[in-house]
Write a protein that holds these residues in place. Structure first.
Motif, PDB file in Angstrom:
ATOM      1  N   VAL A 125     -14.062  44.769 132.223  1.00 34.40           N
ATOM      2  CA  VAL A 125     -13.136  45.894 132.051  1.00 34.40           C
ATOM      3  C   VAL A 125     -12.256  45.554 130.858  1.00 34.40           C
ATOM      4  CG1 VAL A 125     -11.299  47.257 133.099  1.00 34.40           C
ATOM      5  CG2 VAL A 125     -13.092  46.262 134.550  1.00 34.40           C
ATOM      6  N   THR A 126     -12.331  46.364 129.806  1.00 33.12           N
ATOM      7  CA  THR A 126     -11.448  46.200 128.648  1.00 33.12           C
ATOM      8  C   THR A 126     -10.378  47.270 128.755  1.00 33.12           C
ATOM      9  OG1 THR A 126     -13.260  45.322 127.330  1.00 33.12           O
ATOM     10  CG2 THR A 126     -11.311  46.094 126.136  1.00 33.12           C
ATOM     11  N   PHE A 127      -9.126  46.847 128.796  1.00 39.33           N
ATOM     12  CA  PHE A 127      -8.030  47.754 129.093  1.00 39.33           C
ATOM     13  C   PHE A 127      -7.557  48.498 127.851  1.00 39.33           C
ATOM     14  CE2 PHE A 127      -8.350  44.927 132.592  1.00 39.33           C
ATOM     15  CZ  PHE A 127      -8.081  45.730 133.683  1.00 39.33           C
ATOM     16  N   SER A 128      -7.445  49.809 127.984  1.00 39.46           N
ATOM     17  CA  SER A 128      -7.007  50.672 126.893  1.00 39.46           C
ATOM     18  C   SER A 128      -5.483  50.752 126.858  1.00 39.46           C
ATOM     19  CB  SER A 128      -7.575  52.084 127.089  1.00 39.46           C
ATOM     20  OG  SER A 128      -6.935  52.707 128.204  1.00 39.46           O
ATOM     21  N   LYS A 129      -4.982  51.292 125.767  1.00 37.83           N
ATOM     22  CA  LYS A 129      -3.540  51.527 125.662  1.00 37.83           C
ATOM     23  C   LYS A 129      -3.089  52.483 126.761  1.00 37.83           C
ATOM     24  CE  LYS A 129       0.127  52.907 122.541  1.00 37.83           C
ATOM     25  NZ  LYS A 129       0.518  53.299 121.181  1.00 37.83           N
ATOM     26  N   GLY A 130      -3.849  53.543 126.985  1.00 35.11           N
ATOM     27  CA  GLY A 130      -3.490  54.511 128.019  1.00 35.11           C
ATOM     28  C   GLY A 130      -3.449  53.903 129.411  1.00 35.11           C
ATOM     29  N   ALA A 131      -4.411  53.033 129.706  1.00 32.24           N
ATOM     30  CA  ALA A 131      -4.457  52.405 131.034  1.00 32.24           C
ATOM     31  C   ALA A 131      -3.232  51.542 131.277  1.00 32.24           C
ATOM     32  CB  ALA A 131      -5.721  51.565 131.184  1.00 32.24           C
ATOM     33  N   THR A 132      -2.760  50.868 130.225  1.00 31.85           N
ATOM     34  CA  THR A 132      -1.668  49.901 130.396  1.00 31.85           C
ATOM     35  C   THR A 132      -0.285  50.494 130.166  1.00 31.85           C
ATOM     36  OG1 THR A 132      -1.904  49.150 128.098  1.00 31.85           O
ATOM     37  CG2 THR A 132      -3.140  47.941 129.787  1.00 31.85           C
ATOM     38  N   THR A 133      -0.208  51.726 129.666  1.00 33.76           N
ATOM     39  CA  THR A 133       1.113  52.294 129.365  1.00 33.76           C
ATOM     40  C   THR A 133       1.445  53.558 130.148  1.00 33.76           C
ATOM     41  OG1 THR A 133       0.230  53.520 127.471  1.00 33.76           O
ATOM     42  CG2 THR A 133       1.160  51.337 127.026  1.00 33.76           C
ATOM     43  N   ASN A 134       0.464  54.252 130.688  1.00 31.18           N
ATOM     44  CA  ASN A 134       0.741  55.504 131.407  1.00 31.18           C
ATOM     45  C   ASN A 134       1.113  55.216 132.856  1.00 31.18           C
ATOM     46  OD1 ASN A 134       0.287  57.085 129.178  1.00 31.18           O
ATOM     47  ND2 ASN A 134      -1.855  57.486 129.669  1.00 31.18           N
TER      48      ASN A 134
ATOM     49  N   LYS B  47     -13.354  52.376 133.468  1.00 28.40           N
ATOM     50  CA  LYS B  47     -14.632  51.657 133.465  1.00 28.40           C
ATOM     51  C   LYS B  47     -15.702  52.470 134.195  1.00 28.40           C
ATOM     52  CE  LYS B  47     -17.541  48.190 133.179  1.00 28.40           C
ATOM     53  NZ  LYS B  47     -18.159  47.891 131.887  1.00 28.40           N
ATOM     54  N   VAL B  48     -15.355  53.035 135.330  1.00 26.59           N
ATOM     55  CA  VAL B  48     -16.330  53.769 136.147  1.00 26.59           C
ATOM     56  C   VAL B  48     -16.644  55.140 135.552  1.00 26.59           C
ATOM     57  CG1 VAL B  48     -16.716  54.880 138.401  1.00 26.59           C
ATOM     58  CG2 VAL B  48     -15.747  52.563 138.284  1.00 26.59           C
ATOM     59  N   SER B  49     -15.607  55.869 135.114  1.00 28.08           N
ATOM     60  CA  SER B  49     -15.797  57.287 134.774  1.00 28.08           C
ATOM     61  C   SER B  49     -15.415  57.671 133.352  1.00 28.08           C
ATOM     62  CB  SER B  49     -14.988  58.154 135.746  1.00 28.08           C
ATOM     63  OG  SER B  49     -15.449  57.971 137.055  1.00 28.08           O
ATOM     64  N   GLY B  50     -14.887  56.742 132.570  1.00 25.63           N
ATOM     65  CA  GLY B  50     -14.519  57.062 131.192  1.00 25.63           C
ATOM     66  C   GLY B  50     -13.091  57.517 131.027  1.00 25.63           C
ATOM     67  N   SER B  51     -12.501  58.068 132.101  1.00 24.19           N
ATOM     68  CA  SER B  51     -11.105  58.516 132.033  1.00 24.19           C
ATOM     69  C   SER B  51     -10.534  58.586 133.443  1.00 24.19           C
ATOM     70  CB  SER B  51     -11.002  59.896 131.373  1.00 24.19           C
ATOM     71  OG  SER B  51     -11.501  60.903 132.246  1.00 24.19           O
ATOM     72  N   VAL B  52      -9.207  58.577 133.526  1.00 26.12           N
ATOM     73  CA  VAL B  52      -8.548  58.712 134.826  1.00 26.12           C
ATOM     74  C   VAL B  52      -8.853  60.081 135.460  1.00 26.12           C
ATOM     75  CG1 VAL B  52      -6.276  58.890 135.943  1.00 26.12           C
ATOM     76  CG2 VAL B  52      -6.803  56.929 134.474  1.00 26.12           C
ATOM     77  N   PRO B  53      -8.754  61.201 134.715  1.00 27.19           N
ATOM     78  CA  PRO B  53      -9.070  62.492 135.352  1.00 27.19           C
ATOM     79  C   PRO B  53     -10.512  62.572 135.879  1.00 27.19           C
ATOM     80  CG  PRO B  53      -7.817  62.851 133.341  1.00 27.19           C
ATOM     81  CD  PRO B  53      -8.178  61.388 133.360  1.00 27.19           C
ATOM     82  N   ALA B  54     -11.467  62.036 135.134  1.00 27.57           N
ATOM     83  CA  ALA B  54     -12.863  62.067 135.585  1.00 27.57           C
ATOM     84  C   ALA B  54     -13.026  61.202 136.831  1.00 27.57           C
ATOM     85  CB  ALA B  54     -13.793  61.587 134.473  1.00 27.57           C
ATOM     86  N   PHE B  55     -12.320  60.078 136.895  1.00 31.04           N
ATOM     87  CA  PHE B  55     -12.387  59.219 138.075  1.00 31.04           C
ATOM     88  C   PHE B  55     -11.752  59.918 139.269  1.00 31.04           C
ATOM     89  CE2 PHE B  55     -10.944  55.701 140.815  1.00 31.04           C
ATOM     90  CZ  PHE B  55     -12.147  55.013 140.972  1.00 31.04           C
ATOM     91  N   ALA B  56     -10.642  60.620 139.059  1.00 32.33           N
ATOM     92  CA  ALA B  56      -9.996  61.347 140.157  1.00 32.33           C
ATOM     93  C   ALA B  56     -10.946  62.385 140.742  1.00 32.33           C
ATOM     94  CB  ALA B  56      -8.701  61.993 139.674  1.00 32.33           C
ATOM     95  N   GLU B  57     -11.735  63.042 139.891  1.00 28.14           N
ATOM     96  CA  GLU B  57     -12.738  63.991 140.390  1.00 28.14           C
ATOM     97  C   GLU B  57     -13.752  63.276 141.282  1.00 28.14           C
ATOM     98  OE1 GLU B  57     -14.639  66.319 137.344  1.00 28.14           O
ATOM     99  OE2 GLU B  57     -12.717  66.771 136.381  1.00 28.14           O
ATOM    100  N   LYS B  58     -14.157  62.080 140.849  1.00 24.45           N
ATOM    101  CA  LYS B  58     -15.106  61.272 141.626  1.00 24.45           C
ATOM    102  C   LYS B  58     -14.467  60.842 142.953  1.00 24.45           C
ATOM    103  CE  LYS B  58     -18.393  57.908 139.858  1.00 24.45           C
ATOM    104  NZ  LYS B  58     -19.430  58.808 139.780  1.00 24.45           N
ATOM    105  N   MET B  59     -13.181  60.495 142.925  1.00 32.36           N
ATOM    106  CA  MET B  59     -12.456  60.133 144.142  1.00 32.36           C
ATOM    107  C   MET B  59     -12.453  61.304 145.127  1.00 32.36           C
ATOM    108  SD  MET B  59      -9.098  58.213 142.584  1.00 32.36           S
ATOM    109  CE  MET B  59      -8.454  57.558 144.130  1.00 32.36           C
TER     110      MET B  59
END
Length: 195
Positions: A15-24, A64-76
């Protein structure tokens, strides 16, 4: 979040952490103090998620799983529906405050039942300490420990037979707890919210 990660990734994936992942993240959020470009294995990330409640790690795993937080939330939301949840809507992987992010104790018990049925998650979720490798802001390996006191045999809150669980807190949700126990051949899941 953890269930979807183990269902969609190998523990050795990076998992390579993006700026968005670490700051939002909202102010006061628990983190592992990761920054853009930090990289951890999925395994290390899951331990940080379950033991430390590291919110930016949840975001990184979602990406890592879905490309973005919103796409992962849809999967959730799709996975929650598969598990029989009827009053749950996720918008983020960490449970931080959002008026569109909600669930019920019953739905959390359904999710926990699926998580506790997963051997990998049970192992991670019942580990009391774990070594996280060095990151950009923390130059040496560090040990993280579990916040769930019912796992520690020396604590007055210890509960024999505990198999997993997760503590939580947000200003809107209050203190929350999901815990599983195997006792006398029965698996019991307890969920506490707004405590």
């Amino acid at each position: 979040t953890g269930l979807l990660v183990v269902e969609n990734c190998s523990l050795d994936d990076i998992v390579t952490f993006s700026k968005g992942a670490t700051t939002n993240l909202e102010a006061g959020s628990v983190t592992l103090n990761l920054t853009e470009g930090d990289a951890l294995t999925v395994r290390d990330s899951l331990y940080a998620l379950f033991l430390k409640s590291a919110n930016e790690v949840a975001n990184g795993l979602a990406e890592k799983v879905s490309g973005s937080v919103p796409a992962f939330a849809e999967k959730m939301n799709a996975r929650a529906a598969e598990l029989g949840c009827k009053n749950t809507h996720f918008v983020n992987p960490n449970g931080l405050n959002n008026d569109q992010h909600y669930t019920t104790p019953y739905d959390m018990a359904l999710i926990a039942r699926a998580a506790f049925a997963n051997e990998i998650l049970r192992k991670i979720d019942s580990t009391t300490s774990y070594k996280i490798p060095a990151t950009k802001k923390v130059a040496s390996e560090r040990t993280i420990t579990m916040g769930h006191k019912m796992f520690y045999t020396t604590d007055s809150r210890y509960y024999p037979g505990i198999i997993g669980g997760k503590t939580g807190y947000t200003s809107k949700a209050g203190n929350t707890l999901v815990t599983g126990v195997d006792k006398n051949g029965i698996r019991l899941i307890a969920v506490i919210m707004k405590s």
